[in-house]
Write an enzyme that holds these catalytic residues in place. Structure first.
Site, PDB file in Angstrom:
ATOM      1  N   ASN A  63      -7.387  -2.282  -6.016  1.00  0.00           N
ATOM      2  CA  ASN A  63      -7.519  -3.735  -6.111  1.00  0.00           C
ATOM      3  C   ASN A  63      -7.348  -4.139  -7.569  1.00  0.00           C
ATOM      4  OD1 ASN A  63      -8.036  -4.204  -3.351  1.00  0.00           O
ATOM      5  ND2 ASN A  63     -10.135  -3.518  -3.636  1.00  0.00           N
ATOM      6  N   GLU A 109      -6.600   2.669  -1.748  1.00  0.00           N
ATOM      7  CA  GLU A 109      -5.882   1.514  -2.300  1.00  0.00           C
ATOM      8  C   GLU A 109      -6.448   1.136  -3.663  1.00  0.00           C
ATOM      9  OE1 GLU A 109      -6.178  -2.376  -0.693  1.00  0.00           O
ATOM     10  OE2 GLU A 109      -8.311  -2.253  -0.293  1.00  0.00           O
ATOM     11  N   LYS A 160       0.806  -1.229   0.000  1.00  0.00           N
ATOM     12  CA  LYS A 160       0.000   0.000   0.000  1.00  0.00           C
ATOM     13  C   LYS A 160       0.835   1.273   0.000  1.00  0.00           C
ATOM     14  CE  LYS A 160      -4.168  -1.864   1.922  1.00  0.00           C
ATOM     15  NZ  LYS A 160      -5.184  -1.649   2.938  1.00  0.00           N
ATOM     16  N   GLY A 195      -8.391  -7.044   3.448  1.00  0.00           N
ATOM     17  CA  GLY A 195      -9.556  -7.625   4.106  1.00  0.00           C
ATOM     18  C   GLY A 195      -9.955  -6.895   5.376  1.00  0.00           C
ATOM     19  N   ARG A 239      -8.073  -6.706  -9.419  1.00  0.00           N
ATOM     20  CA  ARG A 239      -8.853  -7.902  -9.747  1.00  0.00           C
ATOM     21  C   ARG A 239     -10.313  -7.503  -9.934  1.00  0.00           C
ATOM     22  NH1 ARG A 239     -11.507  -7.674  -4.952  1.00  0.00           N
ATOM     23  NH2 ARG A 239     -10.209  -7.234  -3.132  1.00  0.00           N
TER      24      ARG A 239
HETATM   25  P1  ADP Z   1      -8.304  -3.171   3.127  1.00  0.00           P
HETATM   26  O1  ADP Z   1      -7.291  -3.420   2.061  1.00  0.00           O
HETATM   27  O2  ADP Z   1      -8.006  -3.944   4.371  1.00  0.00           O
HETATM   28  O3  ADP Z   1      -9.710  -3.310   2.649  1.00  0.00           O
HETATM   29  P2  ADP Z   1      -8.494  -0.233   2.897  1.00  0.00           P
HETATM   30  O4  ADP Z   1      -7.325   0.661   2.871  1.00  0.00           O
HETATM   31  O5  ADP Z   1      -9.198  -0.482   1.604  1.00  0.00           O
HETATM   32  O6  ADP Z   1      -8.080  -1.645   3.581  1.00  0.00           O
HETATM   33  O7  ADP Z   1      -9.551   0.313   3.929  1.00  0.00           O
HETATM   34  C1  ADP Z   1     -10.726  -0.426   4.242  1.00  0.00           C
HETATM   35  C2  ADP Z   1     -11.715   0.457   4.997  1.00  0.00           C
HETATM   36  O8  ADP Z   1     -11.082   0.989   6.195  1.00  0.00           O
HETATM   37  C3  ADP Z   1     -12.183   1.680   4.238  1.00  0.00           C
HETATM   38  O9  ADP Z   1     -13.256   1.397   3.353  1.00  0.00           O
HETATM   39  C4  ADP Z   1     -12.608   2.566   5.401  1.00  0.00           C
HETATM   40  O10 ADP Z   1     -13.847   2.127   5.924  1.00  0.00           O
HETATM   41  C5  ADP Z   1     -11.539   2.304   6.450  1.00  0.00           C
HETATM   42  N1  ADP Z   1     -10.412   3.273   6.338  1.00  0.00           N
HETATM   43  C6  ADP Z   1      -9.233   3.080   5.684  1.00  0.00           C
HETATM   44  N2  ADP Z   1      -8.456   4.207   5.733  1.00  0.00           N
HETATM   45  C7  ADP Z   1      -9.144   5.128   6.442  1.00  0.00           C
HETATM   46  C8  ADP Z   1      -8.901   6.509   6.821  1.00  0.00           C
HETATM   47  N3  ADP Z   1      -7.772   7.153   6.501  1.00  0.00           N
HETATM   48  N4  ADP Z   1      -9.870   7.151   7.542  1.00  0.00           N
HETATM   49  C9  ADP Z   1     -11.032   6.514   7.886  1.00  0.00           C
HETATM   50  N5  ADP Z   1     -11.307   5.220   7.544  1.00  0.00           N
HETATM   51  C10 ADP Z   1     -10.407   4.540   6.829  1.00  0.00           C
END
Ligand code: ADP
Length: 448
Positions: A289, A287, A116, A164, A291
């Site tokens: 994805n 992030e 990431k 996840g 896929r």
């Molecule tokens: P993963 O790869 O584990 O899914 P993500 O980076 O996509 O992790 O984040 C998943 C979820 O976590 C987001 O949809 C949001 O709900 C929460 N989240 C991630 N970063 C933040 C942030 N900077 N502030 C608030 N919530 C966050």
């Protein structure tokens, strides 16, 4: 074009790919563990190969077993679905060495986006707006404190190898950062074998908005609008809709163009999703994805496209069948994830399906590998089906969802269906007025 494709997955997504293959006149090969010998994807594919015992580490994640299955059956390409080996750059590399085509992006892009910190750096350089935070990783508590002081509390500490919804810790103030930093690192090391973390501003009431992109691998790329996936529990999506109720056509066009341009510049191949948090009219990249996503059907519904077919075409070196100007939105679509889980604890509830009846009618799609008499094994994800509805507008989609949930019968195990019926009665849901924290607060109020 390929004659035969192997699907390195199970459940509804394996069925989804088999269906696309059949419509394209391509033979399909299912792989399965011993626990899945009676699974629907095995029954529906043209051929099947048992690749190992029940634990996924010895079957669905076993690269040698899957490659052998390809060689035995003569499959020329592998569709990985989502989860399992879908974002494993080493697997893609191994397939290349064996002369098997991976239906997805190049190993290099999977590697960049799978880390990431590197993903964020890359996106920033490509002109994509990111959440304010550390430049790269943060190695010690003092560095964490100084970044946090600069961007302001609360902050979130995230594992660079995370996924996840795991490997994230929030710190409300300077007192909390020490514990958050240490636990985040320890958990990241235990869960992902990599302790590296970075810091971001913790947004208080954002929506999760993701942009579907698609590239031909040669520099041409399009976007297919957004999905709003803000209804989450423990950072895991529960319901998704498109278009996003809070996004204007101008915002969509602007962020969509930025995303398509970014993936075009790196000559990205196939389907990808660029995830953002959205607050006060601003998008912040979190992030990418690399896929097909679980929630891709809502995009397929409103754009009237088959994303899996496009993935297969591009992997075979053919052109994708749309240009940006061909893509326009028609109506509104909502997906709910039906899990074999007992609400409110969301404890997995495997078991035998004594009765099953799928809803139907106008604008209703069910992607599920269930059948009457099927026994859901305890070894895998608890997603047992997705119900997707499409209407002329959001109101019609909501009414259709309620109607379809009423027709659905899944007896023998607990499911998340009652949760969705309760959610549909909530004014905030009816009005599309929810952030990423809405569902957990609602569950807290309702059940505690
Ligand atoms: P993963 O790869 O584990 O899914 P993500 O980076 O996509 O992790 O984040 C998943 C979820 O976590 C987001 O949809 C949001 O709900 C929460 N989240 C991630 N970063 C933040 C942030 N900077 N502030 C608030 N919530 C966050």
């Amino acid at each position: 074009m390929f004659d035969k494709i192997l699907i390195a997955n199970r459940g509804e997504i394996a069925l989804r790919v088999i269906r696309a293959c059949r419509e394209m006149g391509i033979a399909s090969v299912a792989v399965h563990s011993t626990a899945d010998a009676d699974a629907m994807h095995v029954r529906m594919a043209d051929e099947s190969v048992c690749i190992g015992p029940a634990p996924s580490s010895a079957s669905y994640l076993s690269m040698p077993a899957i490659i052998s299955a390809c060689e035995i059956t003569g499959a020329q390409a592998i569709h990985p679905g989502y989860g399992f080996l879908s974002e494993n750059a080493g697997f893609v590399q191994m397939l290349e060495d064996h002369g098997i085509t991976f239906i997805g992006p190049r190993a290099e892009h999977i590697r960049i986006m799978g880390d990431k910190i590197t993903a964020k750096d890359t996106m920033k350089a490509l002109g994509v707006p990111c959440v304010p935070g550390s430049e790269g990783g943060v190695d010690d508590v003092n560095a964490a404190k100084s970044v946090a002081a600069e961007i302001g509390y609360p902050v979130i500490i995230k594992a660079t190898a995370g996924g996840g919804g795991r490997g994230m810790k929030v710190a409300a103030d300077e007192k909390g950062i020490e514990v958050a930093f240490r636990t985040a690192r320890a958990e990241a090391k235990a869960a992902f074998g990599n302790p590296d973390v970075y810091i971001e501003k913790y947004l208080q009431r954002p929506r999760h908005i993701e942009i579907q992109v698609f590239g031909d691998g040669k520099g041409r790329a399009v976007h297919l609008g957004e999905r709003d996936c803000s209804l989450q529990r423990r950072h895991q999506k529960v319901l998704e809709e498109a278009p996003g109720p809070a996004i204007t056509p101008e915002q969509r066009a602007e962020i969509g163009a930025i995303c398509a341009d970014a993936v075009g510049k790196i000559a990205y191949a196939g389907a990808g999703t660029i995830e953002f948090l959205f607050e006060d009219g601003e998008f912040y990249f979190i992030e990418m994805n690399t896929r097909l996503q679980v929630e891709h059907p809502v995009t397929e519904a409103i754009f009237d496209v088959d994303l899996v077919r496009q993935q297969i075409l591009v992997a075979a070196g053919e052109e994708m069948e749309f240009r940006q100007e061909d893509l326009s939105i028609r109506g509104h679509a909502i997906e709910v994830r039906i899990n074999a889980e007992k609400v409110p604890g969301f404890t997995p509830c495997p078991g035998r399906i004594s009765q099953y009846h799928a809803p139907g009618g106008l604008g209703v799609r069910i992607d599920s590998a269930l059948y009457q008499g099927y026994s859901i094994p305890p070894y895998y994800d608890s997603l047992i089906g997705k119900l997707i509805v499409h209407g002329r507008d959001r109101r019609e989609a909501l009414a259709r969802l309620d109607r379809a949930l009423g027709e659905l019968i899944v007896d023998g195990v607990d499911t998340t269906v009652p949760l969705f019926r309760a959610l549909l009665a909530e004014p905030d849901i009816r009005n599309g007025n929810y952030s990423i924290h809405w569902l957990e607060r609602w569950l807290e109020k309702k059940f505690h």
